[in-house]
Write a protein that holds these residues in place. Structure first.
Motif, mmCIF file in Angstrom:
data_model
loop_
_atom_site.group_PDB
_atom_site.id
_atom_site.type_symbol
_atom_site.label_atom_id
_atom_site.label_comp_id
_atom_site.label_asym_id
_atom_site.label_seq_id
_atom_site.Cartn_x
_atom_site.Cartn_y
_atom_site.Cartn_z
ATOM 1 N N VAL A 266 1.137 -1.163 -0.097
ATOM 2 C CA VAL A 266 -0.064 0.006 -0.191
ATOM 3 C C VAL A 266 0.766 1.105 -0.045
ATOM 4 C CG1 VAL A 266 -1.877 -1.188 1.290
ATOM 5 C CG2 VAL A 266 -0.119 0.023 2.483
ATOM 6 N N THR A 267 0.371 2.131 -0.474
ATOM 7 C CA THR A 267 1.208 3.497 -0.468
ATOM 8 C C THR A 267 1.546 4.152 0.860
ATOM 9 O OG1 THR A 267 -0.666 4.907 -0.429
ATOM 10 C CG2 THR A 267 0.004 4.278 -2.691
ATOM 11 N N TYR A 268 2.600 4.956 0.561
ATOM 12 C CA TYR A 268 3.224 5.436 2.024
ATOM 13 C C TYR A 268 2.395 6.693 2.429
ATOM 14 C CZ TYR A 268 7.934 3.551 2.370
ATOM 15 O OH TYR A 268 8.836 2.796 2.606
ATOM 16 N N GLU A 269 1.236 6.841 1.789
ATOM 17 C CA GLU A 269 0.094 7.854 2.517
ATOM 18 C C GLU A 269 -0.678 7.125 3.518
ATOM 19 O OE1 GLU A 269 0.948 7.897 -0.840
ATOM 20 O OE2 GLU A 269 1.392 9.930 -0.994
ATOM 21 N N THR A 270 -0.501 5.903 3.915
ATOM 22 C CA THR A 270 -1.360 5.148 4.752
ATOM 23 C C THR A 270 -0.920 5.425 6.171
ATOM 24 O OG1 THR A 270 -1.213 3.157 3.056
ATOM 25 C CG2 THR A 270 -1.922 2.558 5.424
ATOM 26 N N THR A 271 -1.740 5.705 7.047
ATOM 27 C CA THR A 271 -1.586 6.040 8.505
ATOM 28 C C THR A 271 -1.330 4.733 9.226
ATOM 29 O OG1 THR A 271 -3.691 5.910 9.143
ATOM 30 C CG2 THR A 271 -2.744 8.195 8.243
ATOM 31 N N PRO A 272 -0.635 4.755 10.283
ATOM 32 C CA PRO A 272 -0.419 3.575 11.558
ATOM 33 C C PRO A 272 -1.851 2.756 11.652
ATOM 34 C CG PRO A 272 1.165 5.225 12.101
ATOM 35 C CD PRO A 272 0.266 5.904 10.872
ATOM 36 N N THR A 273 -2.660 3.732 11.976
ATOM 37 C CA THR A 273 -4.326 3.447 12.280
ATOM 38 C C THR A 273 -4.752 2.599 11.068
ATOM 39 O OG1 THR A 273 -4.544 5.466 13.801
ATOM 40 C CG2 THR A 273 -6.530 4.016 13.028
ATOM 41 N N GLN A 274 -4.667 3.043 10.046
ATOM 42 C CA GLN A 274 -5.344 2.321 8.843
ATOM 43 C C GLN A 274 -4.478 1.116 8.335
ATOM 44 O OE1 GLN A 274 -4.588 5.602 6.039
ATOM 45 N NE2 GLN A 274 -6.926 5.727 5.530
ATOM 46 N N MET A 275 -3.269 1.085 8.762
ATOM 47 C CA MET A 275 -2.400 -0.094 8.553
ATOM 48 C C MET A 275 -3.026 -1.081 9.621
ATOM 49 S SD MET A 275 -0.062 -1.847 6.994
ATOM 50 C CE MET A 275 0.874 -0.698 5.891
ATOM 51 N N ARG A 276 -3.042 -0.755 10.855
ATOM 52 C CA ARG A 276 -3.463 -1.748 11.959
ATOM 53 C C ARG A 276 -4.880 -2.270 11.642
ATOM 54 N NH1 ARG A 276 -1.305 2.430 15.358
ATOM 55 N NH2 ARG A 276 0.696 1.561 16.385
ATOM 56 N N GLU A 277 -5.600 -1.221 11.289
ATOM 57 C CA GLU A 277 -6.899 -1.958 10.556
ATOM 58 C C GLU A 277 -6.970 -2.862 9.452
ATOM 59 O OE1 GLU A 277 -11.384 -2.159 10.878
ATOM 60 O OE2 GLU A 277 -9.779 -1.331 12.279
#
Length: 372
Positions: A266-277
């Motif tokens: 996924v792109t580097y615009e992904t936030t840690p919260t989005q990654m965990r989800e």
């Protein structure tokens, strides 16, 4: 009438024309009887056998039909020889004719036994299917070929003996020349031993999907000399048994389950919260998916890649069938795409950022940072 008697009293090679005519009539009658017997076989005996519940009687009739009808020809030849009363001087033609008849009788019996091997094979095949072991299934081709080779060899020896030659001398010569034959046929012998090792060790069976070196396909036959592999391009590869028995081999048919291993970037615009989800929802997807084996699977954010943030998905399908496996893998991929779309994430693709930095020259302002 007197002219006809005079004609029949004439002799050719010491045999009267009347005997030739009688012998010809006997042979003609024998050939007619052979055709009649063949017709009776096809018209009455074979349909009766096909109506019975026993599958072996019609196989037996088919195996014995041609050798059985050939007996009429042999009987006709025997009676013709008896009628002709072939001369024994200056050359014993009668003895040669009797020896030739014995050879033909030996050939007919061997022909019948050769065909009856198929009946035995059908019985053994039915018996082998009742067992769980695959060893007996692989032994069946060897039993069939060995019996037929033995029948041909014994018929050859009996034919030589019937012609008046001593087979003891032949067997002795075979013993003397055994070493030379073994040296000349060492590759053939090594292939035969390799086939026995394949059967006993059972690295694969007929019908298995295997890969050995550059060869990949389904095993069609394990023979004395070679193993035949049907590739997925429908070509047939014949591999010498001594070669394939010594090769590292992958047997895909022995897999209890099939692996899915992929990396979702996924792109580097992904936030840690989005990654965990995203990780938790992909785990939940695998946990409830009916085609995924629940004993072991992994979903983790693993790497900061050159162009993406990488999520490793590692699991196994419950099926090993290629088509069903592809359907399961496709469904997992599509549901992963749905999860990422629902979270507003984008799948990354290889990209490169270039930064241009200039110097202040001639009083001109430095250019702003550029990103491509």
């Amino acid at each position: 009438m007197e002219t006809l008697h005079t004609l029949f009293d004439q002799h050719i090679f010491g045999i009267g024309l009347g005997r030739y005519a009688t012998a010809f009539g006997i042979l003609l009658a024998a050939l007619i009887l052979r055709r009649v017997a063949d017709h009776l076989f096809n018209r009455f005996l074979v349909p009766m056998a096909e109506k019975s519940a026993n599958p072996y009687d019609d196989l037996t009739l088919r195996s014995l039909r041609k050798p059985g009808t050939f007996l009429f020809t042999l009987i006709g030849l025997f009676l013709a020889v008896q009628v002709l009363q072939l001369p024994v001087e200056p050359m014993d033609v009668r003895r040669f004719a009797h020896a030739l008849l014995k050879v033909l009788i030996t050939f007919d019996i061997a022909w019948a036994l050769f065909n009856l091997v198929s009946v035995l094979e059908a019985y053994l095949t039915k018996w082998a299917h009742r067992t769980d072991s695959t060893l007996d299934d692989n032994l069946l081709p060897f039993v069939r070929k060995s019996l037929r080779v033995f029948i041909v060899f014994m018929a050859f020896l009996m034919a030589i003996q019937n012609l008046g030659y001593s087979i003891s001398g032949l067997l002795a010569s075979l013993g003397i020349g055994g070493v030379a034959v073994a040296l000349a046929a060492k590759d053939t012998l090594s292939n035969i031993f390799g086939s026995f090792m394949i059967i006993l060790d059972r690295p694969f069976c007929v019908g298995d999907w295997i890969k050995a070196g550059d060869m990949e396909g389904t095993v069609e036959e394990v023979g004395f000399r070679s193993t035949k592999i049907r590739t997925f391009a429908q070509t047939l590869i014949s591999v010498p048994n001594n070669v394939i028995a010594n090769m590292p081999l992958d047997n895909f048919s022995r897999m209890p389950k099939r692996r899915i291993k992929m990396t979702v970037g996924v792109t580097y615009e992904t936030t840690p919260t989005q990654m965990r989800e995203a990780v938790e929802r992909i785990r939940a997807l695998l946990r409830r998916h009916p085609a995924i084996d629940q004993d072991f699977f992994l979903v983790n954010f693993t790497d900061f890649g050159a162009s993406s943030l990488d999520i490793m998905v590692y699991c196994f399908t419950t099926t090993t069938v290629w088509a069903d496996y592809l359907d399961a893998r496709q469904d997992v991929c599509l549901q992963v795409m749905d999860i990422l779309e629902d979270l507003g994430l984008e799948i990354a693709f290889p990209s490169r950022s270039i930064y241009l930095r200039g110097k202040e020259e001639d009083g001109l302002p430095a250019p702003a940072d550029a990103k491509a």
